[in-house]
Every structure is written in C-alpha cells, then in structure tokens.
Design a protein around this motif. Sequence first.
Motif, PDB file in Angstrom:
ATOM      1  N   LEU A 182      42.298  61.739  29.322  1.00 17.71           N
ATOM      2  CA  LEU A 182      41.455  60.812  30.073  1.00 17.71           C
ATOM      3  C   LEU A 182      41.253  59.521  29.293  1.00 17.71           C
ATOM      4  CD1 LEU A 182      39.428  60.355  32.492  1.00 17.71           C
ATOM      5  CD2 LEU A 182      37.670  61.076  30.865  1.00 17.71           C
ATOM      6  N   VAL A 183      41.432  58.388  29.984  1.00 20.18           N
ATOM      7  CA  VAL A 183      41.180  57.072  29.399  1.00 20.18           C
ATOM      8  C   VAL A 183      40.337  56.288  30.395  1.00 20.18           C
ATOM      9  CG1 VAL A 183      42.200  54.923  28.546  1.00 20.18           C
ATOM     10  CG2 VAL A 183      43.361  57.101  28.131  1.00 20.18           C
ATOM     11  N   VAL A 184      39.234  55.710  29.905  1.00 16.21           N
ATOM     12  CA  VAL A 184      38.383  54.866  30.738  1.00 16.21           C
ATOM     13  C   VAL A 184      38.586  53.421  30.296  1.00 16.21           C
ATOM     14  CG1 VAL A 184      36.030  54.351  31.492  1.00 16.21           C
ATOM     15  CG2 VAL A 184      36.703  56.724  31.023  1.00 16.21           C
ATOM     16  N   ILE A 185      38.851  52.569  31.267  1.00 15.65           N
ATOM     17  CA  ILE A 185      39.134  51.152  31.020  1.00 15.65           C
ATOM     18  C   ILE A 185      38.061  50.311  31.708  1.00 15.65           C
ATOM     19  CG2 ILE A 185      40.800  49.278  31.341  1.00 15.65           C
ATOM     20  CD1 ILE A 185      42.099  51.468  29.736  1.00 15.65           C
ATOM     21  N   ASP A 186      37.308  49.539  30.937  1.00 12.16           N
ATOM     22  CA  ASP A 186      36.382  48.566  31.527  1.00 12.16           C
ATOM     23  C   ASP A 186      37.174  47.328  31.907  1.00 12.16           C
ATOM     24  OD1 ASP A 186      34.114  50.078  31.387  1.00 12.16           O
ATOM     25  OD2 ASP A 186      33.060  48.769  29.991  1.00 12.16           O
ATOM     26  N   SER A 187      36.825  46.754  33.046  1.00 10.95           N
ATOM     27  CA  SER A 187      37.547  45.577  33.513  1.00 10.95           C
ATOM     28  C   SER A 187      36.569  44.494  33.934  1.00 10.95           C
ATOM     29  CB  SER A 187      38.448  45.941  34.692  1.00 10.95           C
ATOM     30  OG  SER A 187      37.678  46.456  35.759  1.00 10.95           O
ATOM     31  N   GLU A 188      36.981  43.254  33.720  1.00  6.55           N
ATOM     32  CA  GLU A 188      36.256  42.112  34.260  1.00  6.55           C
ATOM     33  C   GLU A 188      37.281  41.101  34.751  1.00  6.55           C
ATOM     34  OE1 GLU A 188      32.599  39.070  33.634  1.00  6.55           O
ATOM     35  OE2 GLU A 188      33.607  39.765  31.825  1.00  6.55           O
ATOM     36  N   MET A 189      37.167  40.773  36.028  1.00 12.93           N
ATOM     37  CA  MET A 189      38.044  39.779  36.634  1.00 12.93           C
ATOM     38  C   MET A 189      37.225  38.509  36.848  1.00 12.93           C
ATOM     39  SD  MET A 189      40.462  40.125  40.035  1.00 12.93           S
ATOM     40  CE  MET A 189      39.128  40.315  41.220  1.00 12.93           C
ATOM     41  N   THR A 190      37.807  37.390  36.464  1.00 11.67           N
ATOM     42  CA  THR A 190      37.135  36.103  36.610  1.00 11.67           C
ATOM     43  C   THR A 190      38.004  35.147  37.417  1.00 11.67           C
ATOM     44  OG1 THR A 190      38.046  35.359  34.493  1.00 11.67           O
ATOM     45  CG2 THR A 190      35.831  36.312  34.445  1.00 11.67           C
ATOM     46  N   ASN A 191      37.356  34.129  37.965  1.00 12.90           N
ATOM     47  CA  ASN A 191      38.100  33.099  38.676  1.00 12.90           C
ATOM     48  C   ASN A 191      38.424  31.939  37.738  1.00 12.90           C
ATOM     49  OD1 ASN A 191      35.762  31.493  38.492  1.00 12.90           O
ATOM     50  ND2 ASN A 191      35.166  31.849  40.618  1.00 12.90           N
ATOM     51  N   GLN A 192      39.017  30.902  38.271  1.00 12.43           N
ATOM     52  CA  GLN A 192      39.461  29.753  37.485  1.00 12.43           C
ATOM     53  C   GLN A 192      38.304  29.021  36.803  1.00 12.43           C
ATOM     54  OE1 GLN A 192      39.704  30.027  40.833  1.00 12.43           O
ATOM     55  NE2 GLN A 192      38.335  28.421  41.574  1.00 12.43           N
ATOM     56  N   ASP A 193      37.080  29.238  37.259  1.00 13.86           N
ATOM     57  CA  ASP A 193      35.908  28.603  36.654  1.00 13.86           C
ATOM     58  C   ASP A 193      35.217  29.506  35.635  1.00 13.86           C
ATOM     59  OD1 ASP A 193      36.240  26.276  38.253  1.00 13.86           O
ATOM     60  OD2 ASP A 193      35.226  27.284  39.931  1.00 13.86           O
ATOM     61  N   GLY A 194      35.820  30.669  35.371  1.00 24.97           N
ATOM     62  CA  GLY A 194      35.232  31.602  34.417  1.00 24.97           C
ATOM     63  C   GLY A 194      34.115  32.453  34.990  1.00 24.97           C
ATOM     64  N   GLU A 195      33.888  32.395  36.307  1.00 21.54           N
ATOM     65  CA  GLU A 195      32.852  33.200  36.939  1.00 21.54           C
ATOM     66  C   GLU A 195      33.372  34.622  37.163  1.00 21.54           C
ATOM     67  OE1 GLU A 195      30.621  30.050  39.833  1.00 21.54           O
ATOM     68  OE2 GLU A 195      32.594  30.774  40.472  1.00 21.54           O
ATOM     69  N   SER A 196      32.553  35.588  36.844  1.00 24.02           N
ATOM     70  CA  SER A 196      32.915  36.977  37.089  1.00 24.02           C
ATOM     71  C   SER A 196      32.924  37.245  38.586  1.00 24.02           C
ATOM     72  CB  SER A 196      31.931  37.917  36.396  1.00 24.02           C
ATOM     73  OG  SER A 196      32.273  39.256  36.656  1.00 24.02           O
ATOM     74  N   VAL A 197      34.014  37.825  39.087  1.00 28.56           N
ATOM     75  CA  VAL A 197      34.114  38.183  40.499  1.00 28.56           C
ATOM     76  C   VAL A 197      34.293  39.689  40.693  1.00 28.56           C
ATOM     77  CG1 VAL A 197      34.922  35.911  41.255  1.00 28.56           C
ATOM     78  CG2 VAL A 197      36.590  37.648  40.561  1.00 28.56           C
TER      79      VAL A 197
END
Length: 156
Positions: free
Chosen positions: A125-140
Amino acid sequence: MPYSYEPHYFEDLDVGQTFESAGRTVTETDFAMHSMFTGDWTELHTNKEYSEDGPFGARIAQGPMTFILSTGLFQRTGIVERTVVAFLGMNYMDIPNPVFIGDTVSADFEVTEKRDLDSRDDAGLVVIDSEMTNQDGESVFAGDMKFLFKLKSDAE
C-alpha cells in the motif's frame, strides 16, 4: 523534483518522496467529453449563457472532472506505468477553487504512507498526497490517493 516518466515499484518509493507533473490546459473539448462520458449536463458546466450570470461568471469543471484531471496528471508522471495493481480510493478530497476552460493545471505529489500488507505478497500500500494548482498558483484540488504498487521482487 521534475517528473520522472520512470515506473516505480513499491520498493522504489519512500515516505517524503515527491513528484511533479507536467502541465496541461483544460479545453472546451475536455468539458464536452466529460459531460458526454458521465451524462452530467448540468448547466453550470455546459451552458455558457446561464453560467455567465452564475456565481463564477463562466462555466466551471464538474468536481469529479477536477479529480479526474488530477489522476491523469499523476499518471503522466510515469511512476504508475505497469507498476500499479489497483487504485483503492481516497481518505479525503477537497476542491477549494473552480477549474475554468483555458486554465493550465499541474500537480505535486508526495508519498505520505507506505506499508506492507499481510493480505498481499505481490504488492504494498502506498498513499500519495496530491495538490493540483492552476496557472495562478491557486489550489483547485487536494486529496490523497491510495494505491497497491507491485513489488519489484514479484515482477522479476
């Protein structure tokens, strides 16, 4: 760390290890294809005139589409190619800001948990935290993804 495009087995991953995706621009076609595939034709996502008078001033991606974009960016890192047995789900998912047509998104990923499983002798088991941001650096999008990664010793 730049994206690797190199498959990783369970043994290749360490808690704290990070990966960065390539970016991609969200298109009108993405919106239409998602609506066609899911059957979600909600006007907030598909009706330009209606959406312009709505709370965001334009069409926004469906929440599930935002999640799917993040999984696609994770796949593009290459680390899961032929080494993941299964996606097991998530403990949490947040969509703090909308994704619009024309946004360019990218994501950062971090291994936050890794453990052997008594029930499997071919994967861990592997847990991966993710954060996707837009071109302005805002988290989406933010969330953790749980995977079964093949053992290298099992693949050889």
